[in-house]
Design a protein around this motif. Structure first.
Motif, short mmCIF file in Angstrom:
data_model
loop_
_atom_site.label_atom_id
_atom_site.label_comp_id
_atom_site.label_asym_id
_atom_site.label_seq_id
_atom_site.Cartn_x
_atom_site.Cartn_y
_atom_site.Cartn_z
N VAL A 63 0.85 -1.20 0.00
CA VAL A 63 0.00 0.00 0.00
C VAL A 63 0.88 1.24 0.00
CG1 VAL A 63 -0.25 0.13 2.54
CG2 VAL A 63 -2.06 1.06 1.08
N LEU A 237 -6.28 1.34 1.47
CA LEU A 237 -6.06 0.40 2.56
C LEU A 237 -7.27 -0.52 2.78
CD1 LEU A 237 -3.87 -0.37 4.58
CD2 LEU A 237 -4.80 1.30 6.18
N ILE A 240 -6.65 -3.51 0.66
CA ILE A 240 -5.60 -4.32 1.29
C ILE A 240 -6.18 -5.09 2.48
CG2 ILE A 240 -3.40 -4.14 2.57
CD1 ILE A 240 -2.92 -3.38 -0.30
N THR A 247 1.14 -7.09 4.92
CA THR A 247 1.14 -5.80 4.22
C THR A 247 2.48 -5.11 4.34
OG1 THR A 247 -1.24 -5.49 4.52
CG2 THR A 247 0.06 -3.50 4.16
#
Ligand code: ZN
Length: 281
Positions: A63, A237, A240, A247
């Motif tokens: 991210v 996010l 994700i 992550t």
């Protein structure tokens, strides 16, 4: 994912810069950059010493905002762009002993066609918009050496069915499809040769929220069914959070934080990550 499993993909110290550098930015140690570029010579350091491991059946999320280097990283891994330096190893290629970045163009094509599939944010990058949908899938299979028309058609039908494209529309060109359908055709094409790794670059960016949710659901479903490993890049996010086991957070070409997604969401350490997490609430 077992702790003892070997990574399916390993990236070591990947660097990608645009520009040749100068005295002030040439060495990493004393480098003073403005975000990711050198104010003295204008060289952009898009990826700086990025290392990662992707495990079998794992979804690794990356991210970061635009300009963080996350998409450049994906382009380097898929050989869309040449790295400045670094190493990459695939377990399924020469037993993980050969640096992919040093392979010949022919071998890189082999790796792209057999061992990785990529889905781009912009479907024009991943599809021939004028070809039929099933023709797009056949193209990727032919590139991997398939010649049996009947088998390719059967596989194409199966894949389109898996991504919920009605089989009666298989002869239609993606240019006639909605954005969500185009992404689903791209996913089918990327999966056509059963690659162990799927690279997803902002695949739901720009889609309506409800369509986004459908595509993410589909990816989640396929991931579980096929136990495929996924590298997933997004500025969002929430995307994700929905998909990634682990992550990595990128900022200005560097990894500033990484860990289990749940941990990062519950207890973000870096100020930038904290800001991302708070914007979710
Ligand atoms: Zn410089």
């Amino acid at each position: 994912m077992g702790e003892s499993a070997a990574p399916i993909l390993t990236i070591k110290n990947l660097n990608k810069q645009f520009g040749s550098g100068c005295d002030q930015c040439g060495s990493r140690a004393g480098r003073k950059l403005d975000k990711n570029y050198c104010p003295a010579c204008g060289t952009v350091y898009s990826c700086q010493d990025i290392s990662l491991e992707l495990y079998p059946g794992e979804v690794l999320g990356i991210v970061g905002e635009s300009g963080s280097g996350k998409s450049t990283l994906m382009r380097c891994i898929y050989f869309d762009q040449e790295v400045t330096s670094g190493e990459a190893y695939l377990q399924a290629y020469k037993e993980g002993r050969s640096n992919l970045f040093e392979e010949s163009a022919q071998q890189k094509r082999f790796i792209r066609n057999h061992l990785m599939g990529k889905v781009y944010q912009n479907p024009v990058m991943g599809l021939r918009m004028q070809f039929t949908s099933i023709g797009n899938i056949a193209e990727k299979m032919i590139a991997a050496g398939n010649r049996n028309v009947g088998a390719m058609e059967a596989r194409g039908r199966e894949l389109l069915d898996r991504v919920y494209i009605p089989v009666y529309r298989m002869k239609e060109a993606p240019k006639n499809f909605s954005g969500g359908m185009q992404q689903r055709v791209q996913i089918a094409k990327a999966l056509s040769n059963n690659p162990p790794i799927l690279l997803l670059d902002e695949v739901t960016t720009g889609l309506d929220l409800s369509v986004q949710a459908n595509v993410l659901d589909l990816i989640k479903h396929l991931q579980r069914e096929l136990n495929i490993s996924i590298l997933l890049v997004s500025h969002d996010l929430s995307v994700i959070r929905m998909l990634a086991d682990r992550t990595m957070v990128m900022l200005n070409g560097q990894v500033v934080e990484q860990g289990l997604t749940d941990q990062i969401l519950e207890d973000p350490q870096h100020a930038y990550t904290q800001q991302l997490v708070h914007s979710l609430l």
